[in-house]
Design a protein around this motif. Sequence first.
Motif, short mmCIF file in Angstrom:
data_model
loop_
_atom_site.label_atom_id
_atom_site.label_comp_id
_atom_site.label_asym_id
_atom_site.label_seq_id
_atom_site.Cartn_x
_atom_site.Cartn_y
_atom_site.Cartn_z
N THR A 145 0.49 -1.64 0.12
CA THR A 145 -0.56 -0.27 -0.46
C THR A 145 1.20 1.46 -0.28
O THR A 145 2.68 1.25 0.12
N GLU A 146 0.63 2.55 -0.19
CA GLU A 146 1.21 3.66 -0.73
C GLU A 146 1.45 4.02 1.05
O GLU A 146 2.33 5.09 0.60
N GLU A 147 0.96 3.69 2.33
CA GLU A 147 1.81 3.74 3.65
C GLU A 147 2.33 3.02 3.85
O GLU A 147 3.49 3.61 5.08
N LEU A 148 3.08 1.74 3.22
CA LEU A 148 4.06 1.73 3.21
C LEU A 148 5.84 1.94 3.60
O LEU A 148 5.65 3.11 2.38
N PHE A 149 6.24 2.01 4.59
CA PHE A 149 7.85 2.70 4.63
C PHE A 149 7.63 3.99 4.75
O PHE A 149 9.11 4.34 4.16
N THR A 150 6.42 4.71 5.15
CA THR A 150 7.16 6.38 5.16
C THR A 150 7.87 6.42 5.86
O THR A 150 8.35 7.84 6.74
N GLU A 151 8.05 6.11 7.11
CA GLU A 151 9.13 5.86 8.67
C GLU A 151 10.33 6.17 8.12
O GLU A 151 11.37 6.15 8.34
N LEU A 152 10.68 5.77 6.84
CA LEU A 152 12.20 5.81 6.02
C LEU A 152 12.71 6.78 5.83
O LEU A 152 11.81 7.24 5.07
N GLY A 153 13.35 7.67 6.49
CA GLY A 153 13.93 8.64 5.48
C GLY A 153 14.98 9.29 4.54
O GLY A 153 14.70 9.86 3.50
N GLY A 154 15.61 7.98 4.23
CA GLY A 154 16.40 7.82 2.94
C GLY A 154 16.24 7.25 1.99
O GLY A 154 15.31 6.81 2.05
N LYS A 155 16.84 7.30 0.97
CA LYS A 155 16.64 6.74 -0.02
C LYS A 155 16.52 4.81 0.52
O LYS A 155 17.60 4.85 1.19
N VAL A 156 15.20 4.71 -0.49
CA VAL A 156 14.62 2.99 -0.04
C VAL A 156 14.92 2.37 -0.81
O VAL A 156 14.59 2.65 -2.34
N HIS A 157 16.40 0.95 -1.70
CA HIS A 157 16.72 0.98 -2.51
C HIS A 157 15.67 -0.68 -2.73
O HIS A 157 15.63 -1.62 -1.82
N LEU A 158 14.53 -1.31 -3.54
CA LEU A 158 13.62 -2.49 -3.56
C LEU A 158 14.42 -3.45 -5.08
O LEU A 158 14.40 -2.41 -5.93
N LEU A 159 14.89 -4.37 -4.44
CA LEU A 159 15.19 -5.39 -5.52
C LEU A 159 13.95 -5.92 -5.00
O LEU A 159 13.77 -6.97 -4.25
N GLY A 160 14.75 -7.16 -6.38
CA GLY A 160 13.30 -8.83 -6.10
C GLY A 160 12.58 -8.61 -7.11
O GLY A 160 12.10 -8.10 -7.11
N ASP A 161 11.57 -9.75 -6.95
CA ASP A 161 11.01 -10.44 -8.16
C ASP A 161 9.66 -9.88 -7.47
O ASP A 161 8.38 -9.55 -7.98
N GLY A 162 9.18 -9.24 -6.02
CA GLY A 162 8.33 -8.27 -5.88
C GLY A 162 7.97 -7.49 -6.18
O GLY A 162 6.66 -6.62 -5.69
N VAL A 163 9.30 -6.35 -6.63
CA VAL A 163 9.31 -4.72 -6.76
C VAL A 163 8.44 -4.73 -7.73
O VAL A 163 7.79 -3.75 -8.01
N ALA A 164 7.83 -5.67 -8.66
CA ALA A 164 7.07 -5.83 -9.97
C ALA A 164 5.59 -4.93 -9.10
O ALA A 164 5.04 -3.99 -10.04
N LYS A 165 5.14 -5.65 -8.07
CA LYS A 165 3.83 -4.92 -7.32
C LYS A 165 4.04 -3.47 -6.66
O LYS A 165 3.41 -2.91 -6.70
N CYS A 166 5.18 -2.90 -6.30
CA CYS A 166 5.12 -1.65 -5.57
C CYS A 166 5.24 -0.51 -7.22
O CYS A 166 5.10 1.11 -5.99
N LYS A 167 6.01 -0.53 -7.83
CA LYS A 167 6.22 0.30 -8.66
C LYS A 167 4.73 1.42 -8.75
O LYS A 167 5.04 2.84 -9.39
N GLU A 168 3.54 1.48 -9.24
CA GLU A 168 1.87 2.21 -9.08
C GLU A 168 1.96 2.34 -7.79
O GLU A 168 1.28 3.17 -7.74
N VAL A 169 2.51 1.92 -6.77
CA VAL A 169 2.07 2.33 -5.57
C VAL A 169 2.96 3.16 -5.15
O VAL A 169 2.66 4.29 -4.33
N LEU A 170 4.43 2.69 -4.79
CA LEU A 170 5.11 3.46 -3.94
C LEU A 170 5.65 4.32 -4.84
O LEU A 170 7.11 3.70 -5.37
#
Length: 220
Positions: A145-170
């Motif tokens: 969901t778009e509320e995920l990882f809002t607590e992280l202040g710096g750059k957040v690097h996403l990798l792996g075959d699960g990131v395709a689900k995130c691109k339109e949300v995060l």
Amino acid sequence: MALILNIETATRNCSVALSLNEEVIAAREIAAQGYLHAEKLHVFIEECMAEANKEIKDLNAIAISMGPGSYTGLRIGVSAAKGLCYALGIPLIAVDTLEVLARNIEVGEGEYLLPMIDARRMEAYTAIFDSNYNKLRETKAEIITEELFTELGGKVHLLGDGVAKCKEVLTDDKFVYHDEALFPSAKQMCSIAYNKYKISDTVDVAYFEPFYLKDFIVNK
């Protein structure tokens, strides 16, 4: 000197690496669309041993990627590792699959690593690591969901075959997307396994079970 066989079968990447201390001396892997673990795993083990001119009896330990990930893949890898450890009388080392995936890339100080393994529907298995691969938050099956990882202040690097689900949300600029074809690999297990071996951080061969995180579901 420690000769360690590293086995990674938590995703569709069937991966084997033979290491001498931390150095990879032979490796085989295939990330097929269809899971080929049952067909390829023991072949890859034999090929790695032959390439390094070693025999199974020369092994000092076996390291297994413990999950989370594919139920079937984990069962195949863990069963093979436990069988060999029992027959050879050598220790079994369990390695966090998400840390293995995270070690595919390096990031800057103050940035975060978010390895993601595809789970069902809009879910992904993930944990948060710092730039030194220290786990900052336990492994979870996250609904994206778009509320995920809002607590992280710096750059957040996403990798792996699960990131395709995130691109339109995060979509915040702090999220940096890396190759979604990256998988956990036994080659990234070697330094982790050796460091655990040195301090005898091993698991009970008889009672060890993979970290499934979610119950196995049979699809009709």
